[in-house]
Write an enzyme that holds these catalytic residues in place. Sequence first.
Site, PDB file in Angstrom:
ATOM      1  N   THR A   8      35.698  36.594  32.688  1.00  0.00           N
ATOM      2  CA  THR A   8      34.345  36.763  32.169  1.00  0.00           C
ATOM      3  C   THR A   8      34.373  37.397  30.785  1.00  0.00           C
ATOM      4  O   THR A   8      33.461  37.200  29.987  1.00  0.00           O
ATOM      5  CB  THR A   8      33.509  37.625  33.131  1.00  0.00           C
ATOM      6  N   TYR A  63      46.350  36.525  40.105  1.00  0.00           N
ATOM      7  CA  TYR A  63      45.157  35.683  40.196  1.00  0.00           C
ATOM      8  C   TYR A  63      45.591  34.273  40.580  1.00  0.00           C
ATOM      9  O   TYR A  63      46.217  33.567  39.794  1.00  0.00           O
ATOM     10  CB  TYR A  63      44.429  35.678  38.860  1.00  0.00           C
ATOM     11  N   LYS A 112      44.134  37.901  44.045  1.00  0.00           N
ATOM     12  CA  LYS A 112      42.749  37.459  43.868  1.00  0.00           C
ATOM     13  C   LYS A 112      42.720  35.941  43.970  1.00  0.00           C
ATOM     14  O   LYS A 112      43.476  35.249  43.283  1.00  0.00           O
ATOM     15  CB  LYS A 112      42.227  37.918  42.506  1.00  0.00           C
TER      16      LYS A 112
END
Length: 288
Positions: A46, A129, A154
């Site tokens: 983000t 991730y 994640k």
Amino acid sequence: MNLDGVLFFPVTPFGPDGELAPGVLADHVRQGLEHRPGGVFAACGTGEFTALSEAEHAEVVRVAVKSAAGAVPVFAGAGGPLGAALSQARAAREAGADGLLLMPPYLVQGPGFPAYVRAIAAELPVIIYQRGPIALEPEAAVELAAIPGVIGLKDGLGDIDRMQRIVLAVREVRQDFLFFNGLPTAELTQPAYRALGVGLYSSAVFCFAPEIANAYLNGDERLIAEFYAPLVRLRSKVPGYAVSLVKTGVRLRGLDAGQVRPPLVPVTPEHEAELEALITSGLALVAS
């Protein structure tokens, strides 16, 4: 490491000239902290990780750590070529960050990936991730979880069967390992992830409507149908809106974070109006 609560992934603000706006970032982080997130993840997806120079990345992390002032753990994005990832990791360590969210490197699928992870985890604790080219089998996840410094995984794939098998396999050898739902607009899928034993998740909505994100965390299930599902439909209209909409939302709530950098594209006026209406209705629902 305590990461209970909604995880805050701040945007990276840019000024009218397109340059980094550290003062706006500091305000953004401080405002988010007023709503008690479980942690701050700076210069991640983000936060337009792939659009930042190494110097900009280091500055974003410094500002986030200083603004958090020890209130919650601060993680920094890292990844790409090993040399760049190590530079990011070392800069994050020097800034006082608590750990790293490790983005997928190029040509990740291969026997050398554990060595890549091991080198970076020697600098700071790492959350891997899983997204894009990283699609782990349970055995591979167990191998990575055994690396000193690797503390979590994640998931950004959304493969529920795969994730359940990974959780079960890793839990056999490490009860302290952290699992996160990292899908865009994670709230929409969190009931499924919670059933797998994955309670932690990142919330893009927290960036611009922390009141809504916290109301959902506290059990307001009305928000799924009336806010999150329409937001996902809007997000799906244009590739990259998972970031662009968030930055627009931050501006609509009173903090001008500037535009996204290419290859992301700005939100159209029509879609911005849809987002504004959604935020207004979501806040009204929370207040009712």
